[in-house]
Design a protein around this motif. Structure first.
Motif, mmCIF file in Angstrom:
data_model
loop_
_atom_site.group_PDB
_atom_site.id
_atom_site.type_symbol
_atom_site.label_atom_id
_atom_site.label_comp_id
_atom_site.label_asym_id
_atom_site.label_seq_id
_atom_site.Cartn_x
_atom_site.Cartn_y
_atom_site.Cartn_z
ATOM 1 N N SER A 44 0.831 -1.210 0.000
ATOM 2 C CA SER A 44 0.000 0.000 0.000
ATOM 3 C C SER A 44 0.862 1.255 0.000
ATOM 4 N N GLU A 45 1.943 1.219 0.772
ATOM 5 C CA GLU A 45 2.846 2.374 0.812
ATOM 6 C C GLU A 45 3.498 2.598 -0.551
ATOM 7 N N ARG A 46 3.889 1.505 -1.230
ATOM 8 C CA ARG A 46 4.476 1.643 -2.569
ATOM 9 C C ARG A 46 3.445 2.214 -3.543
ATOM 10 N N GLU A 47 2.216 1.725 -3.456
ATOM 11 C CA GLU A 47 1.146 2.211 -4.332
ATOM 12 C C GLU A 47 0.865 3.689 -4.069
ATOM 13 N N CYS A 48 0.861 4.060 -2.811
ATOM 14 C CA CYS A 48 0.649 5.456 -2.430
ATOM 15 C C CYS A 48 1.752 6.337 -3.012
ATOM 16 N N GLU A 49 2.974 5.859 -2.952
ATOM 17 C CA GLU A 49 4.107 6.621 -3.500
ATOM 18 C C GLU A 49 3.954 6.807 -5.008
ATOM 19 N N LYS A 50 3.485 5.764 -5.694
ATOM 20 C CA LYS A 50 3.233 5.876 -7.139
ATOM 21 C C LYS A 50 2.200 6.953 -7.421
#
Length: 79
Positions: A44-50
């Motif tokens: 989720s954190e990676r997706e948020c960063e994207k």
């Protein structure tokens, strides 16, 4: 089966609170569940960063487009 803590759950002694917390954690989360939740959180954190990066690019594109529109409008007014 896990034994319940012998103190009642309103006991405020630090040692009892820790034992109660650990018991409850064991009821709700086993190690596989914790690992799976950690992986979901990281994803989720990676997706948020994207998404943050996409928004930043979109904002830059909007600023560039607004500048271009302003230039074109100034050019039209001169003619």
């Amino acid at each position: 089966m896990m034994e319940l803590h012998s103190c009642n759950y309103y006991c405020e002694r630090p040692a009892c609170i820790k034992v109660q917390r650990d018991e409850m954690r064991g009821w709700f989360f086993d190690q596989h569940t914790v690992a799976a939740l950690q992986q979901k959180l990281a994803a989720s954190e990676r997706e948020c960063e994207k998404h943050k990066n996409a928004v930043a690019i979109y904002n830059q594109d909007c600023i560039a487009a607004e500048k271009k529109i302003a230039e074109l409008e100034r050019g039209v007014k001169k003619v």
